[in-house]
Design an enzyme around this catalytic site. Structure first.
Site, short mmCIF file in Angstrom:
data_model
loop_
_atom_site.label_atom_id
_atom_site.label_comp_id
_atom_site.label_asym_id
_atom_site.label_seq_id
_atom_site.Cartn_x
_atom_site.Cartn_y
_atom_site.Cartn_z
N SER A 135 0.73 -1.15 0.08
CA SER A 135 -0.26 0.06 -0.25
C SER A 135 1.02 0.99 -0.31
O SER A 135 1.89 1.59 0.07
CB SER A 135 -1.28 -0.18 1.14
OG SER A 135 -1.85 0.57 1.10
N TYR B 74 -2.44 -0.44 10.61
CA TYR B 74 -2.83 -0.90 8.74
C TYR B 74 -1.63 -0.85 7.81
O TYR B 74 -0.78 -1.17 7.08
CB TYR B 74 -3.73 -0.48 8.72
CG TYR B 74 -4.21 -0.48 7.13
CD1 TYR B 74 -4.56 -2.06 6.77
CD2 TYR B 74 -3.45 0.14 6.00
CE1 TYR B 74 -4.62 -1.58 4.84
CE2 TYR B 74 -3.61 0.53 4.04
CZ TYR B 74 -4.35 -1.09 4.03
OH TYR B 74 -4.20 -0.88 2.93
#
Ligand code: NAD
Length: 258
Positions: free
Chosen positions: A150, A164
């Site tokens: 990501s 995250y």
């Protein structure tokens, strides 16, 4: 170039929606044998399978919660029982779980975020490894593991997304070790790292919030789930990427340049 994906056995975690779902469709169109996974069956499962199994590809739905190590093991076993082995593993399942600033983070939240984003990819890879090695030996080419990184893995993530982001950075890093020690097994490891994609992942945002993000992206819009799929095909195909391993491919419309 993608001809070698025909008949390949491809297991994709978290693939009932969003980016994973678009990947299932793309591999099925290439004639691959695909494991579609989610915690539970999507409402349109029957019609989706009927449509995807109408061509050269073959798709099976295999339920499992991949944040649980035992279920990762069972998912790999179920896929191998169905298709006889694994050629490509895509560790796609992931998500925020929630947004919590540091003062609200407790052990339960820490576990939930790291289990879903880090432990799942580790355990799926661990249990798939013997099958991937066997695939590489039998084919004389390479097997492939693709993880979802990501943009957050580089920039630390948005509000309340620190864990995250850290789990994604962990993935960006752990594959370096896998490359060093498992290339000898004929397995390639690469990461597809999306920017902001318009999937159910962002269901908590209204149109104005999405438009605001779009203004920060040189392409002027969010990515579409199907715009990640060609990168998966590329990394899965030995003919396309047989000498490429240990890389992170950023797909983000120019949103971030590491
Ligand atoms: P999504 O939330 O739209 O879809 C997630 C999928 O994972 C769903 O099919 C869901 O059923 C499944 N899933 C969730 N928890 C699961 C579990 N415990 N076990 C099995 N399946 C589970 O997400 P997306 O946008 O398609 O994201 C896919 C991947 O890309 C994720 O790893 C995500 O972190 C990453 N990513 C997404 C974006 C984005 O902007 N959408 C950006 C960067 C990275």
């Amino acid at each position: 170039m993608y001809n070698d994906l025909k008949g390949k056995r491809v297991l994709i975690t978290g693939s009932t929606l969003g980016i994973g779902r678009a990947a299932v469709e793309a591999f099925a169109r290439c004639g691959a044998k695909v494991g579609m996974n989610g915690r539970k069956a999507p409402a349109d499962l029957e019609s989706t399978l009927a449509r995807l199994n109408d061509g050269e590809g073959e798709v099976a739905f295999l339920p499992a919660d991949v944040s649980n190590s035992e279920e990762c093991k069972r998912l790999v076993e179920a896929f191998v029982a169905r298709f006889g082995g694994i050629d490509v593993l895509i560790n796609n399942a992931g998500g925020l779980v929630g947004r919590k600033p540091i003062d609200e983070i407790d052990d339960g939240f820490f576990d939930a975020v790291t289990d879903l984003n880090a432990r799942s990819a580790l355990m799926m890879t661990k249990h798939a490894m013997p099958h991937l090695k066997a695939s590489a030996q039998a084919s004389g080419t390479t097997a492939s593991v693709i993880c979802l990184g990501s943009i957050a893995g580089y920039n630390g993530g948005g509000p309340g997304a620190s864990l995250y982001a850290a789990a994604k950075a962990w993935l960006h890093n752990v594959q370096k070790n896998w490359v060093t020690y498992h290339t000898k097994d004929g397995i390639r490891f690469n990461i597809v790292s999306p920017g902001t994609f318009d999937t159910p992942f962002h269901a908590d945002k209204n149109d104005e919030a999405k438009a605001q993000i779009a203004r920060t992206i040189p392409m002027g819009r969010l990515g579409l789930a199907e715009e990640c799929a060609p990168a998966f095909l590329f990394f899965a195909s030995h003919a396309c990427s047989g000498y490429i391993t240990g890389q992170i491919l950023d797909i983000n419309g120019g949103q971030f340049m590491p």
